[in-house]
Design a protein around this motif. Structure first.
Motif, short mmCIF file in Angstrom:
data_model
loop_
_atom_site.label_atom_id
_atom_site.label_comp_id
_atom_site.label_asym_id
_atom_site.label_seq_id
_atom_site.Cartn_x
_atom_site.Cartn_y
_atom_site.Cartn_z
N UNK A 48 104.92 52.56 50.06
CA UNK A 48 105.37 53.52 50.44
C UNK A 48 105.58 53.66 52.22
N UNK A 49 104.93 53.45 52.51
CA UNK A 49 105.74 53.23 54.18
C UNK A 49 107.09 52.44 54.43
N UNK A 79 110.63 54.11 55.69
CA UNK A 79 110.98 53.72 56.80
C UNK A 79 112.52 53.15 56.53
N UNK A 80 112.97 53.14 55.18
CA UNK A 80 114.11 52.32 54.44
C UNK A 80 114.95 54.24 54.27
N UNK A 129 98.31 50.53 62.60
CA UNK A 129 98.10 51.82 62.33
C UNK A 129 98.99 52.84 63.03
N UNK A 130 100.01 52.25 63.94
CA UNK A 130 100.34 52.85 64.79
C UNK A 130 101.75 53.44 63.73
N UNK A 131 102.18 51.59 63.77
CA UNK A 131 103.91 51.57 62.35
C UNK A 131 103.88 51.65 60.79
N UNK A 132 102.05 52.11 60.26
CA UNK A 132 102.35 52.74 58.77
C UNK A 132 103.28 53.42 58.61
#
Ligand code: ADP
Ligand code: MG
Length: 477
Positions: free
Chosen positions: A173-174, A178-179, A318-321
């Motif tokens: 999902x993340x 991002x993509x 947590x921040x980069x999820x």
């Protein structure tokens, strides 16, 4: 007997193309039923599909991000079945030669890394929707979704618990967000998954018979549905029965799974190459142009946050999820490069709590990254304490202005001047002789009591560090 759970997921990801996979109709969600359709989507005789280049582009982007083999020649097949929301009588999908072959993704489970294999990701079209509510005794058919491009991401049966399945689902999902190939909205069905579940005696090589769970539309339900299904299968096996291979529906109201249909086989669908579509051939230059566009991916960004900003694994994770959250964090750090850890605490703490409380997304946060940076800068330069900063945060959130404006307007500046704090300390000490005696008698915990009194007298504005020092000195430490 000890049982081991085996799980493989099939994830349907709607691609964020403007138009459908084989037609020019819009893919926007939520329009009046049957207004976003053209001849191809409603299957008028003679209407011919034309492949959407952007859908191929997005599928390749996903393939490159999971280190997969990209099949430069892939084939579209017809998967034949009857359903009212599928007017053609077949879904265009990819069977033997999908656009994306084998790849993998690394998940983090309780701080441990695990690689999950991805068997394939193929392009296909979404079906329409059957609407059962709102039409008494009838079913409405909305074909707006028909022809929306999907990639179906099929994992290897590599997961061994519901928690691992959720971690994998969250990683995918993340990644797709991002993509920027999927909006990830699970309520609207842009990102949905079927879970294949089986159990086997621990130590056994062969897999047990699996069931496929449908209708799970949130991370929480994935976990619950798998857990309940595993329990059901173990009960059957322990009482001497056999698990039947079938498709089961998860009912989140009752927290149970129930049989929907016996498992269909590929040959039930009479797959064959779609004669209306040529083979899809991707040129090297097409693939290389997509590779050049790949953003920094979640794993790499997480590692960079740990090394560059000195964050813990947990905070960086947590921040980069979430890509927007990571962007927000880095913008705030740009406003105050000296305090990356403190800013991480504020983003994961106060900001996350407010977003959650008001059910708001980071994109709509009334406190912008720059505003948060300015606020934390005032803690950093001792203008306000961390505690007062929470009050200021709330005021910024409510649109009352910037940190500096609010501190000024409400007179919240920290008192850091010894000559202003000292008389208040003296006053507090003078009015609490018993406590002083107890303190000197060894009850040093009372220091907190004195600090509290001074903070109360100054409405929280005295610099706590200085208050502590002054008190210790006066109490003869
Ligand atoms: P189908 O085409 O019938 O859906 P696949 O072989 O493509 O079947 O598998 C679909 C999914 O089921 C994959 O994600 C795979 O990892 C998973 N799977 C296959 N066998 C098992 C099993 N015994 N237990 C759990 N998951 C399984
Ligand atoms: Mg399947």
């Amino acid at each position: 007997m000890e049982w081991e759970t085996v799980i493989g997921l099939e994830i349907h990801t709607q691609l964020r193309t403007k138009s459908k996979i084989f037609s020019g109709a819009s893919t926007t969600y939520g329009a009046e039923p049957n207004t976003q359709v053209c001849a191809v989507d409603i299957a008028l005789p003679g209407a011919l599909p034309v492949m959407n280049r952007d859908a191929a582009r997005m599928a390749v982007k996903f393939g490159l991000a999971i280190g997969a083999k990209i099949n430069q020649t892939s084939i579209f097949d017809r998967k034949n079945y009857f359903y009212p929301d599928l007017p053609k009588g077949y879904q265009i999908s990819q069977l033997h030669l999908p656009i994306v072959g084998k790849g993998s993704i690394t998940i983090d489970i309780d701080g441990k890394k695990k690689v999950i294999g991805i068997t394939r990701a193929h392009l296909e079209e979404d079906a329409g929707k059957s609407l059962h509510e709102d039409y008494h005794g009838m079913t409405g058919i909305d074909l707006n979704r028909a022809g929306t491009p999907l990639i179906e991401i099929v994992s290897e049966p590599d997961m061994r618990s519901a928690a691992e399945a959720v971690a994998y689902l969250k990683s995918i999902h993340s990644l797709v967000r991002y993509l920027d190939i999927c909006d990830g909205n699970m309520q609207e069905g842009s990102f949905r998954c079927d879970a294949n579940v089986s159990v086997r005696p621990r130590g056994q090589q062969e897999f047990g018979t699996r069931t496929e769970l449908k209708n799970i539309n949130s991370f929480r339900f994935v976990e619950k549905a798998i857990d309940i299904e595993v329990e059901r299968q173990i009960d059957i096996l322990e009482s001497g029965g056999r698990v039947v291979q079938e498709t089961r529906l998860y009912d989140s109201d009752k927290n149970q799974t129930r049989s929907m249909r016996s498992k269909e086989e590929a040959n039930d669908y009479r797959y064959f190459p779609d004669p209306d579509l040529p083979q899809m051939v991707l040129e090297d230059s097409f693939i290389e142009s997509i590779r050049a566009e790949l953003p920094e991916l979640p794993d790499a960004r997480c590692q960079r946050f740990i090394t560059e900003y000195g964050l813990s694994d947990y905070d960086a994770g947590t921040l980069t999820a979430n890509r927007e959250l990571a962007d927000f964090y880095e913008q705030a750090v740009a406003a105050l490069p000296a305090q990356p850890k403190l800013i991480a605490n504020w983003v994961n703490g106060e900001l996350a709590a407010h977003l959650n409380r008001d059910n708001t997304s980071i994109a709509d946060s009334p406190v912008t990254a720059t505003m948060l940076g300015e606020l934390v800068a005032r803690i950093d330069d001792n203008t306000i304490s961390g505690k007062i900063a929470k009050e200021v945060f709330e005021a910024i959130w409510n649109g009352e202005g910037t940190a500096d404006e609010i501190i000024e307007k409400r007179g919240l500046k920290q008192i850091s001047d010894d000559s202003a704090i000292e008389p208040i300390v003296d006053e507090i000490l003078a009015s609490n002789p018993t406590q002083i005696e107890q303190y000197k008698g060894g009850n040093t915990k009372l220091l907190g009591f004195f600090v509290g009194q001074v903070m109360k007298a100054t409405q929280g504005k005295a610099n706590p560090k200085q208050v502590n020092e002054l008190l210790r000195r006066k109490l003869g430490d």
